[in-house]
Design a protein around this motif. Structure first.
Motif, PDB file in Angstrom:
ATOM      1  N   THR A 256      -3.663   0.203  -1.806  1.00  0.00           N
ATOM      2  CA  THR A 256      -4.069   1.792  -1.485  1.00  0.00           C
ATOM      3  C   THR A 256      -5.589   1.915  -1.604  1.00  0.00           C
ATOM      4  O   THR A 256      -6.131   1.389  -2.716  1.00  0.00           O
ATOM      5  CB  THR A 256      -3.406   2.805  -2.112  1.00  0.00           C
ATOM      6  OG1 THR A 256      -1.747   2.641  -1.927  1.00  0.00           O
ATOM      7  CG2 THR A 256      -3.729   4.038  -1.741  1.00  0.00           C
TER       8      THR A 256
ATOM      9  N   SER B 291      -5.325  12.180  -0.855  1.00  0.00           N
ATOM     10  CA  SER B 291      -3.774  12.513  -1.274  1.00  0.00           C
ATOM     11  C   SER B 291      -3.639  13.820  -1.804  1.00  0.00           C
ATOM     12  O   SER B 291      -4.289  14.068  -2.761  1.00  0.00           O
ATOM     13  CB  SER B 291      -3.534  11.474  -2.137  1.00  0.00           C
ATOM     14  OG  SER B 291      -2.006  11.906  -2.680  1.00  0.00           O
TER      15      SER B 291
ATOM     16  N   THR C  42      -9.806  -0.795  -3.386  1.00  0.00           N
ATOM     17  CA  THR C  42      -8.469  -0.503  -3.606  1.00  0.00           C
ATOM     18  C   THR C  42      -8.047  -0.361  -4.996  1.00  0.00           C
ATOM     19  O   THR C  42      -9.005  -0.600  -6.136  1.00  0.00           O
ATOM     20  CB  THR C  42      -7.502  -1.694  -3.397  1.00  0.00           C
ATOM     21  OG1 THR C  42      -7.669  -2.740  -4.301  1.00  0.00           O
ATOM     22  CG2 THR C  42      -7.652  -2.124  -1.700  1.00  0.00           C
TER      23      THR C  42
ATOM     24  N   GLU D 290      -7.847   6.729   0.472  1.00  0.00           N
ATOM     25  CA  GLU D 290      -6.503   7.349   0.505  1.00  0.00           C
ATOM     26  C   GLU D 290      -6.164   8.127  -0.728  1.00  0.00           C
ATOM     27  O   GLU D 290      -5.215   9.083  -0.658  1.00  0.00           O
ATOM     28  CB  GLU D 290      -5.686   6.148   0.920  1.00  0.00           C
ATOM     29  CG  GLU D 290      -5.713   5.530   2.250  1.00  0.00           C
ATOM     30  CD  GLU D 290      -4.692   4.154   2.263  1.00  0.00           C
ATOM     31  OE1 GLU D 290      -4.470   4.055   3.352  1.00  0.00           O
ATOM     32  OE2 GLU D 290      -4.712   3.509   1.421  1.00  0.00           O
TER      33      GLU D 290
ATOM     34  N   GLY E  51       0.885  -1.214   0.005  1.00  0.00           N
ATOM     35  CA  GLY E  51       0.045   0.150  -0.029  1.00  0.00           C
ATOM     36  C   GLY E  51       0.715   1.261  -0.031  1.00  0.00           C
ATOM     37  O   GLY E  51       2.159   1.272  -0.046  1.00  0.00           O
TER      38      GLY E  51
END
Length: 266
Positions: free
Chosen positions: A69, A77, A100, A73, A54
């Motif tokens: 990831t 980011s 993901t 996320e 990740g």
């Protein structure tokens, strides 16, 4: 029936379990519904959550995004802030907390929208398997998947220059809906005309596709309404639309030029 769930703590161990016939799972948003429905042809699940793949790293303009990831996320980011609007069109916050980046490559409808973005960005995938490591274009993964026992460990992409990234998704609902048409593009201009274009489409074929015909129309011309309408009509040569609960194949083809134009002009 699933007889065991493996949680390997390394990529090598994950590859070993996958090569032995295990079914890879990252966030589980696709796999677990199939498990619950009994639609499973594998004896074991192999969770990648502890495999150490990740995270987001930036090396100059190149971002490396680990396969496990989550979409949440990515959404949060700063390095990938240009993707925030696109990610927020995917499913719901609850799903994005689990789904993901790597898993999104293997989902067509309804939640493969990030894969459309990765195709437009000319991203590549890091893949590890019994035969070692390889790096392949994301487009190849979308078209043919990966070999038995292989694990996607990361994707790599170049962060586009300001003003060159475009995204638009047409949906039945504002949230938690599959795409009727999704358009992602990296388009560069100079002196008022397009110098390079890479356009990907979602919702208009079983997997994301490049709109090569539309790209050809745009090169050397301004990003104006009439030119974009022409490019949208040309893009029909690149799609394979289908009927589903969200829209018919006819409707998807019919509205494609409209939504391609909206991706660039709003």
């Amino acid at each position: 029936m699933i007889s065991a769930v493996r949680t390997p703590d390394s990529v090598a161990a994950a590859v070993g379990h996958a090569a032995a016939g295990g079914w890879l799972m990252a966030g589980g948003t696709v796999v677990m519904p199939q498990v619950n429905n009994g639609a499973v042809g594998f004896p074991e699940l192999v969770s990648l959550r502890r495999a150490g793949i990740g995270g987001i790293e930036l090396d100059g303009p190149i971002a490396r995004v680990g396969a496990t990831t989550t979409l949440a996320e990515v959404e949060e980011s700063q390095e990938l802030s240009f993707l925030r609007g696109a990610v927020r069109t995917v499913a719901s916050p609850t799903v994005r907390n689990l789904a993901t980046v790597g898993g999104n490559l293997f989902v067509a409808q309804p939640y493969g929208d990030l894969a459309v973005c990765l195709l437009a960005l000319d991203a590549s995938a890091d893949i590890t398997g019994p035969g070692g490591h390889r790096e392949v274009p994301v487009g190849a993964v979308l078209a043919g998947g990966v070999a038995s026992g292989e694990v996607v460990t990361a994707v790599r992409l170049a962060v586009p220059a300001p003003g060159t990234w475009f995204y638009h998704k047409a949906m039945r609902r504002k949230l938690n809906s599959a795409a009727i048409v999704a358009v992602a593009a990296v388009v560069e201009t100079a002196a008022g005309v397009v110098t390079s274009a890479r356009i990907a489409l979602g919702g208009v074929a079983p997997t994301p596709v490049r709109a090569v015909s539309a790209e050809t129309v745009l090169i050397g011309r301004p990003l104006e309404s009439g030119v974009l309408e022409e490019a949208g009509r040309a893009a029909r040569a690149d799609i394979a639309p289908f009927d589903d609960a969200y829209a018919s194949a006819w409707y998807r083809s019919r509205v494609l030029p409209v939504h391609l134009r909206r991706a660039f002009l709003g």
